[in-house]
Motif scaffolding. Structure first.
Motif, PDB file in Angstrom:
ATOM      1  N   LYS A   1       0.853  -1.192   0.000  1.00 33.20           N
ATOM      2  CA  LYS A   1       0.000   0.000   0.000  1.00 33.20           C
ATOM      3  C   LYS A   1       0.882   1.233   0.000  1.00 33.20           C
ATOM      4  CE  LYS A   1      -3.657   2.409   2.567  1.00 33.20           C
ATOM      5  NZ  LYS A   1      -4.511   2.400   3.787  1.00 33.20           N
ATOM      6  N   LEU A   2       0.584   2.182  -0.881  1.00 33.97           N
ATOM      7  CA  LEU A   2       1.383   3.396  -0.973  1.00 33.97           C
ATOM      8  C   LEU A   2       0.490   4.594  -1.303  1.00 33.97           C
ATOM      9  CD1 LEU A   2       4.189   4.821  -1.111  1.00 33.97           C
ATOM     10  CD2 LEU A   2       4.183   4.297  -3.566  1.00 33.97           C
ATOM     11  N   GLU A   3       0.667   5.661  -0.542  1.00 33.41           N
ATOM     12  CA  GLU A   3      -0.004   6.924  -0.818  1.00 33.41           C
ATOM     13  C   GLU A   3       1.040   8.036  -0.826  1.00 33.41           C
ATOM     14  OE1 GLU A   3      -4.023   7.569   0.941  1.00 33.41           O
ATOM     15  OE2 GLU A   3      -3.495   5.832   2.172  1.00 33.41           O
ATOM     16  N   THR A   4       0.764   9.074  -1.599  1.00 35.08           N
ATOM     17  CA  THR A   4       1.705  10.190  -1.707  1.00 35.08           C
ATOM     18  C   THR A   4       0.955  11.512  -1.790  1.00 35.08           C
ATOM     19  OG1 THR A   4       1.735  10.108  -4.134  1.00 35.08           O
ATOM     20  CG2 THR A   4       3.359   8.751  -2.970  1.00 35.08           C
ATOM     21  N   MET A   5       1.623  12.565  -1.348  1.00 33.91           N
ATOM     22  CA  MET A   5       1.063  13.902  -1.513  1.00 33.91           C
ATOM     23  C   MET A   5       2.073  14.935  -1.025  1.00 33.91           C
ATOM     24  SD  MET A   5      -1.572  14.346   1.741  1.00 33.91           S
ATOM     25  CE  MET A   5      -1.893  16.062   1.377  1.00 33.91           C
ATOM     26  N   TYR A   6       1.911  16.176  -1.496  1.00 31.61           N
ATOM     27  CA  TYR A   6       2.630  17.298  -0.903  1.00 31.61           C
ATOM     28  C   TYR A   6       1.898  17.717   0.361  1.00 31.61           C
ATOM     29  CZ  TYR A   6       5.571  18.365  -5.006  1.00 31.61           C
ATOM     30  OH  TYR A   6       6.494  18.331  -6.020  1.00 31.61           O
ATOM     31  N   LEU A   7       2.616  17.828   1.459  1.00 36.89           N
ATOM     32  CA  LEU A   7       2.040  18.414   2.655  1.00 36.89           C
ATOM     33  C   LEU A   7       2.131  19.936   2.543  1.00 36.89           C
ATOM     34  CD1 LEU A   7       3.464  16.230   5.573  1.00 36.89           C
ATOM     35  CD2 LEU A   7       1.512  15.806   4.083  1.00 36.89           C
ATOM     36  N   PRO A   8       1.304  20.662   3.276  1.00 37.06           N
ATOM     37  CA  PRO A   8       1.456  22.122   3.296  1.00 37.06           C
ATOM     38  C   PRO A   8       2.849  22.495   3.786  1.00 37.06           C
ATOM     39  CG  PRO A   8      -0.621  21.461   4.294  1.00 37.06           C
ATOM     40  CD  PRO A   8       0.162  20.208   4.085  1.00 37.06           C
ATOM     41  N   GLY A   9       3.457  23.451   3.128  1.00 32.03           N
ATOM     42  CA  GLY A   9       4.790  23.876   3.555  1.00 32.03           C
ATOM     43  C   GLY A   9       5.764  23.988   2.400  1.00 32.03           C
ATOM     44  N   TRP A  10       7.032  24.018   2.735  1.00 35.19           N
ATOM     45  CA  TRP A  10       8.122  24.197   1.783  1.00 35.19           C
ATOM     46  C   TRP A  10       8.243  22.960   0.907  1.00 35.19           C
ATOM     47  CZ3 TRP A  10      13.761  22.856   2.531  1.00 35.19           C
ATOM     48  CH2 TRP A  10      14.576  23.514   1.582  1.00 35.19           C
ATOM     49  N   LYS A  11       8.029  23.093  -0.397  1.00 31.84           N
ATOM     50  CA  LYS A  11       7.905  21.940  -1.286  1.00 31.84           C
ATOM     51  C   LYS A  11       9.113  21.005  -1.298  1.00 31.84           C
ATOM     52  CE  LYS A  11       4.229  22.567  -4.598  1.00 31.84           C
ATOM     53  NZ  LYS A  11       3.867  22.502  -6.033  1.00 31.84           N
ATOM     54  N   PRO A  12      10.341  21.498  -1.294  1.00 41.07           N
ATOM     55  CA  PRO A  12      11.476  20.558  -1.327  1.00 41.07           C
ATOM     56  C   PRO A  12      11.501  19.568  -0.168  1.00 41.07           C
ATOM     57  CG  PRO A  12      12.213  22.742  -1.929  1.00 41.07           C
ATOM     58  CD  PRO A  12      10.800  22.901  -1.456  1.00 41.07           C
ATOM     59  N   ALA A  13      10.831  19.895   0.936  1.00 41.57           N
ATOM     60  CA  ALA A  13      10.843  18.995   2.094  1.00 41.57           C
ATOM     61  C   ALA A  13       9.461  18.452   2.431  1.00 41.57           C
ATOM     62  CB  ALA A  13      11.416  19.727   3.310  1.00 41.57           C
ATOM     63  N   SER A  14       8.491  18.642   1.549  1.00 42.13           N
ATOM     64  CA  SER A  14       7.114  18.333   1.950  1.00 42.13           C
ATOM     65  C   SER A  14       6.441  17.220   1.152  1.00 42.13           C
ATOM     66  CB  SER A  14       6.253  19.595   1.845  1.00 42.13           C
ATOM     67  OG  SER A  14       6.075  19.993   0.497  1.00 42.13           O
ATOM     68  N   TYR A  15       7.152  16.608   0.181  1.00 43.65           N
ATOM     69  CA  TYR A  15       6.511  15.526  -0.550  1.00 43.65           C
ATOM     70  C   TYR A  15       6.609  14.251   0.280  1.00 43.65           C
ATOM     71  CZ  TYR A  15       4.669  12.780  -4.365  1.00 43.65           C
ATOM     72  OH  TYR A  15       3.871  11.974  -5.147  1.00 43.65           O
ATOM     73  N   ASN A  16       5.457  13.679   0.625  1.00 43.59           N
ATOM     74  CA  ASN A  16       5.403  12.530   1.544  1.00 43.59           C
ATOM     75  C   ASN A  16       4.986  11.247   0.847  1.00 43.59           C
ATOM     76  OD1 ASN A  16       4.765  13.119   5.028  1.00 43.59           O
ATOM     77  ND2 ASN A  16       5.979  14.389   3.635  1.00 43.59           N
ATOM     78  N   TYR A  17       5.604  10.163   1.323  1.00 46.35           N
ATOM     79  CA  TYR A  17       5.234   8.795   0.955  1.00 46.35           C
ATOM     80  C   TYR A  17       4.853   8.078   2.231  1.00 46.35           C
ATOM     81  CZ  TYR A  17       8.377   9.696  -3.100  1.00 46.35           C
ATOM     82  OH  TYR A  17       9.023  10.207  -4.187  1.00 46.35           O
ATOM     83  N   TRP A  18       3.736   7.354   2.226  1.00 41.39           N
ATOM     84  CA  TRP A  18       3.417   6.545   3.402  1.00 41.39           C
ATOM     85  C   TRP A  18       2.660   5.290   2.978  1.00 41.39           C
ATOM     86  CZ3 TRP A  18       0.746  10.811   1.922  1.00 41.39           C
ATOM     87  CH2 TRP A  18      -0.656  10.768   1.899  1.00 41.39           C
ATOM     88  N   GLY A  19       2.835   4.223   3.765  1.00 33.23           N
ATOM     89  CA  GLY A  19       2.166   2.989   3.420  1.00 33.23           C
ATOM     90  C   GLY A  19       2.669   1.792   4.201  1.00 33.23           C
ATOM     91  N   ILE A  20       2.484   0.624   3.587  1.00 31.78           N
ATOM     92  CA  ILE A  20       2.802  -0.656   4.205  1.00 31.78           C
ATOM     93  C   ILE A  20       3.672  -1.472   3.253  1.00 31.78           C
ATOM     94  CG2 ILE A  20       1.849  -2.772   5.210  1.00 31.78           C
ATOM     95  CD1 ILE A  20      -0.806  -1.253   5.568  1.00 31.78           C
ATOM     96  N   ALA A  21       4.671  -2.144   3.799  1.00 29.05           N
ATOM     97  CA  ALA A  21       5.514  -3.029   2.991  1.00 29.05           C
ATOM     98  C   ALA A  21       5.701  -4.355   3.733  1.00 29.05           C
ATOM     99  CB  ALA A  21       6.867  -2.390   2.719  1.00 29.05           C
TER     100      ALA A  21
END
Length: 218
Positions: free
Chosen positions: A195-215
Protein backbone atom coordinates in the motif's frame (compact mmCIF):
# COMPACT_ATOMS: atom_id res chain seq x y z
CA UNK A 1 48.27 28.12 8.22
CA UNK A 2 47.79 28.69 11.97
CA UNK A 3 44.77 30.93 11.35
CA UNK A 4 43.27 28.33 9.00
CA UNK A 5 43.68 25.55 11.58
CA UNK A 6 42.21 27.77 14.28
CA UNK A 7 39.20 28.43 12.08
CA UNK A 8 38.78 24.69 11.55
CA UNK A 9 38.88 24.04 15.29
CA UNK A 10 36.31 26.76 15.94
CA UNK A 11 34.04 25.32 13.24
CA UNK A 12 34.32 21.79 14.67
CA UNK A 13 33.53 23.05 18.17
CA UNK A 14 30.58 25.08 16.86
CA UNK A 15 29.16 22.13 14.92
CA UNK A 16 29.52 19.94 18.00
CA UNK A 17 27.53 22.41 20.10
CA UNK A 18 25.04 22.90 17.25
CA UNK A 19 24.43 19.15 16.88
CA UNK A 20 24.04 18.65 20.63
CA UNK A 21 21.95 21.65 21.68
CA UNK A 22 20.40 23.41 18.68
CA UNK A 23 19.71 20.65 16.16
CA UNK A 24 17.58 18.45 18.48
CA UNK A 25 15.29 21.42 19.19
CA UNK A 26 15.03 22.26 15.49
CA UNK A 27 14.28 18.66 14.49
CA UNK A 28 11.70 18.26 17.23
CA UNK A 29 9.96 21.50 16.22
CA UNK A 30 9.93 20.63 12.51
CA UNK A 31 8.63 17.10 13.07
CA UNK A 32 5.89 18.26 15.43
CA UNK A 33 4.07 20.52 12.99
CA UNK A 34 0.39 19.86 12.31
CA UNK A 35 0.85 18.32 8.80
CA UNK A 36 3.34 15.80 10.18
CA UNK A 37 1.05 14.98 13.11
CA UNK A 38 -1.75 14.28 10.65
CA UNK A 39 0.53 11.87 8.78
CA UNK A 40 1.43 10.05 11.98
CA UNK A 41 -2.25 9.71 12.77
CA UNK A 42 -2.76 7.90 9.44
CA UNK A 43 -0.04 5.29 9.81
CA UNK A 44 0.76 4.62 13.48
CA UNK A 45 -2.65 3.11 14.45
CA UNK A 46 -1.95 0.29 11.97
CA UNK A 47 0.80 -1.06 14.25
CA UNK A 48 -0.02 -4.24 16.17
CA UNK A 49 1.57 -6.99 18.23
CA UNK A 50 5.20 -6.65 19.23
CA UNK A 51 6.36 -3.40 17.63
CA UNK A 52 9.78 -1.89 16.92
CA UNK A 53 9.98 1.81 16.15
CA UNK A 54 13.17 2.90 14.42
CA UNK A 55 14.15 6.52 15.00
CA UNK A 56 11.68 7.42 17.72
CA UNK A 57 13.26 10.84 18.24
CA UNK A 58 11.38 12.59 21.05
CA UNK A 59 8.45 10.18 20.91
CA UNK A 60 6.07 12.11 18.66
CA UNK A 61 4.45 8.86 17.46
CA UNK A 62 3.63 7.61 20.95
CA UNK A 63 0.18 9.24 21.31
CA UNK A 64 -1.05 7.46 18.16
CA UNK A 65 -0.38 3.85 19.10
CA UNK A 66 -3.47 1.83 20.03
CA UNK A 67 -4.37 -1.09 22.27
CA UNK A 68 -3.50 -3.44 19.38
CA UNK A 69 0.13 -3.05 20.51
CA UNK A 70 1.43 -5.58 23.04
CA UNK A 71 4.96 -4.25 23.42
CA UNK A 72 6.79 -1.31 21.90
CA UNK A 73 10.56 -1.22 21.65
CA UNK A 74 11.98 2.05 20.36
CA UNK A 75 15.49 2.84 19.17
CA UNK A 76 17.26 6.06 18.31
CA UNK A 77 20.94 7.05 18.09
CA UNK A 78 20.28 10.50 19.63
CA UNK A 79 19.85 10.62 23.39
CA UNK A 80 19.51 14.40 23.09
CA UNK A 81 16.35 13.99 21.01
CA UNK A 82 14.90 11.26 23.23
CA UNK A 83 15.47 13.39 26.33
CA UNK A 84 13.05 15.93 24.86
CA UNK A 85 10.10 13.56 25.14
CA UNK A 86 7.05 14.91 26.97
CA UNK A 87 5.37 11.51 27.25
CA UNK A 88 5.31 9.62 30.53
CA UNK A 89 6.09 6.20 29.10
CA UNK A 90 5.11 4.45 32.35
CA UNK A 91 1.50 5.43 31.62
CA UNK A 92 1.39 3.89 28.14
CA UNK A 93 -1.14 1.03 27.79
CA UNK A 94 1.58 -1.41 26.70
CA UNK A 95 5.08 -2.37 27.73
CA UNK A 96 7.63 0.15 26.45
CA UNK A 97 11.41 0.11 26.23
CA UNK A 98 13.81 2.68 24.78
CA UNK A 99 17.21 1.53 23.51
CA UNK A 100 20.00 3.84 22.38
CA UNK A 101 20.90 2.28 19.02
CA UNK A 102 21.01 2.84 15.27
CA UNK A 103 19.07 1.19 12.46
CA UNK A 104 22.28 -0.33 11.11
CA UNK A 105 22.87 -2.27 14.33
CA UNK A 106 19.60 -3.28 15.99
CA UNK A 107 20.37 -5.08 19.29
CA UNK A 108 17.38 -7.44 19.10
CA UNK A 109 16.85 -11.11 18.30
CA UNK A 110 15.84 -12.55 14.93
CA UNK A 111 12.19 -12.60 13.83
CA UNK A 112 11.09 -10.83 16.99
CA UNK A 113 8.63 -8.18 15.78
CA UNK A 114 5.18 -8.23 14.18
CA UNK A 115 5.40 -4.58 13.09
CA UNK A 116 8.28 -2.23 12.40
CA UNK A 117 7.53 1.49 12.26
CA UNK A 118 9.77 4.06 10.62
CA UNK A 119 8.69 7.69 10.20
CA UNK A 120 10.79 10.61 8.92
CA UNK A 121 13.95 8.59 9.50
CA UNK A 122 14.98 6.98 6.20
CA UNK A 123 16.17 10.40 5.06
CA UNK A 124 18.98 10.35 7.64
CA UNK A 125 20.23 6.75 7.77
CA UNK A 126 23.79 6.65 6.35
CA UNK A 127 23.88 2.96 5.38
CA UNK A 128 20.44 2.04 4.08
CA UNK A 129 21.47 -1.40 2.84
CA UNK A 130 22.75 -2.44 6.26
CA UNK A 131 19.70 -0.91 7.98
CA UNK A 132 17.26 -2.88 5.82
CA UNK A 133 19.25 -6.04 6.34
CA UNK A 134 18.74 -5.55 10.07
CA UNK A 135 15.06 -4.69 9.61
CA UNK A 136 14.48 -7.93 7.67
CA UNK A 137 16.37 -9.89 10.30
CA UNK A 138 14.27 -8.74 13.27
CA UNK A 139 10.90 -8.68 11.47
CA UNK A 140 8.79 -11.84 11.45
CA UNK A 141 8.27 -13.33 7.94
CA UNK A 142 4.56 -12.50 8.26
CA UNK A 143 5.25 -9.04 9.72
CA UNK A 144 4.77 -5.61 8.19
CA UNK A 145 6.81 -2.43 7.79
CA UNK A 146 4.85 0.80 8.29
CA UNK A 147 6.54 3.86 6.84
CA UNK A 148 5.92 7.57 6.44
CA UNK A 149 8.72 9.63 4.92
CA UNK A 150 9.48 12.76 2.94
CA UNK A 151 11.57 12.45 -0.18
CA UNK A 152 12.04 12.95 -3.90
CA UNK A 153 9.30 15.12 -5.38
CA UNK A 154 7.54 14.14 -8.65
CA UNK A 155 7.99 17.58 -10.23
CA UNK A 156 11.26 18.17 -12.09
CA UNK A 157 11.53 21.76 -10.95
CA UNK A 158 11.26 20.75 -7.31
CA UNK A 159 13.63 17.82 -7.89
CA UNK A 160 16.23 20.17 -9.34
CA UNK A 161 16.00 22.43 -6.30
CA UNK A 162 16.21 19.43 -3.96
CA UNK A 163 19.39 18.22 -5.66
CA UNK A 164 21.03 21.65 -5.59
CA UNK A 165 20.47 22.39 -1.92
CA UNK A 166 20.75 18.83 -0.59
CA UNK A 167 24.51 18.94 0.24
CA UNK A 168 24.04 22.01 2.45
CA UNK A 169 20.73 20.83 3.85
CA UNK A 170 22.28 17.49 4.81
CA UNK A 171 25.06 19.22 6.71
CA UNK A 172 22.82 21.50 8.76
CA UNK A 173 19.91 19.04 9.05
CA UNK A 174 21.55 16.22 10.93
CA UNK A 175 22.18 14.12 7.83
CA UNK A 176 18.68 14.61 6.39
CA UNK A 177 18.45 14.09 2.62
CA UNK A 178 15.71 15.85 0.69
CA UNK A 179 15.86 13.77 -2.48
CA UNK A 180 15.74 10.10 -1.54
CA UNK A 181 13.33 7.97 -3.59
CA UNK A 182 11.58 6.21 -0.73
CA UNK A 183 9.59 3.53 -2.65
CA UNK A 184 12.66 2.59 -4.68
CA UNK A 185 14.79 2.33 -1.55
CA UNK A 186 12.26 0.07 0.16
CA UNK A 187 11.71 -2.20 -2.84
CA UNK A 188 15.43 -2.42 -3.69
CA UNK A 189 16.10 -3.71 -0.17
CA UNK A 190 13.98 -6.83 -0.04
CA UNK A 191 10.47 -5.47 0.53
CA UNK A 192 7.30 -5.31 -1.52
CA UNK A 193 5.05 -2.29 -1.01
CA UNK A 194 1.45 -3.45 -0.58
CA UNK A 195 0.00 0.00 0.00
CA UNK A 196 1.38 3.40 -0.97
CA UNK A 197 0.00 6.92 -0.82
CA UNK A 198 1.70 10.19 -1.71
CA UNK A 199 1.06 13.90 -1.51
CA UNK A 200 2.63 17.30 -0.90
CA UNK A 201 2.04 18.41 2.65
CA UNK A 202 1.46 22.12 3.30
CA UNK A 203 4.79 23.88 3.56
CA UNK A 204 8.12 24.20 1.78
CA UNK A 205 7.91 21.94 -1.29
CA UNK A 206 11.48 20.56 -1.33
CA UNK A 207 10.84 18.99 2.09
CA UNK A 208 7.11 18.33 1.95
CA UNK A 209 6.51 15.53 -0.55
CA UNK A 210 5.40 12.53 1.54
CA UNK A 211 5.23 8.79 0.95
CA UNK A 212 3.42 6.55 3.40
CA UNK A 213 2.17 2.99 3.42
CA UNK A 214 2.80 -0.66 4.21
CA UNK A 215 5.51 -3.03 2.99
CA UNK A 216 6.16 -6.74 3.52
CA UNK A 217 9.21 -8.94 3.02
CA UNK A 218 9.43 -10.29 -0.53
Amino acid sequence: MYIYKSQQIVLILYMGLYNKYILPKAINWACDQKPSRMQRKKIIPLASGNVLEIGIGSGLNLPFYTSKVNTLTAIDPSIELWNRTLINTSELPFNFKFVLASAEDIPMGDKKFDTIVITYTLCTIPNLSKAFSEIKRVLKPTGKLLFCEHGKAPDRGVQKYQNIINPVWKRIGGGCNLNRNIPTIIENNGFKISKLETMYLPGWKPASYNYWGIAVIK
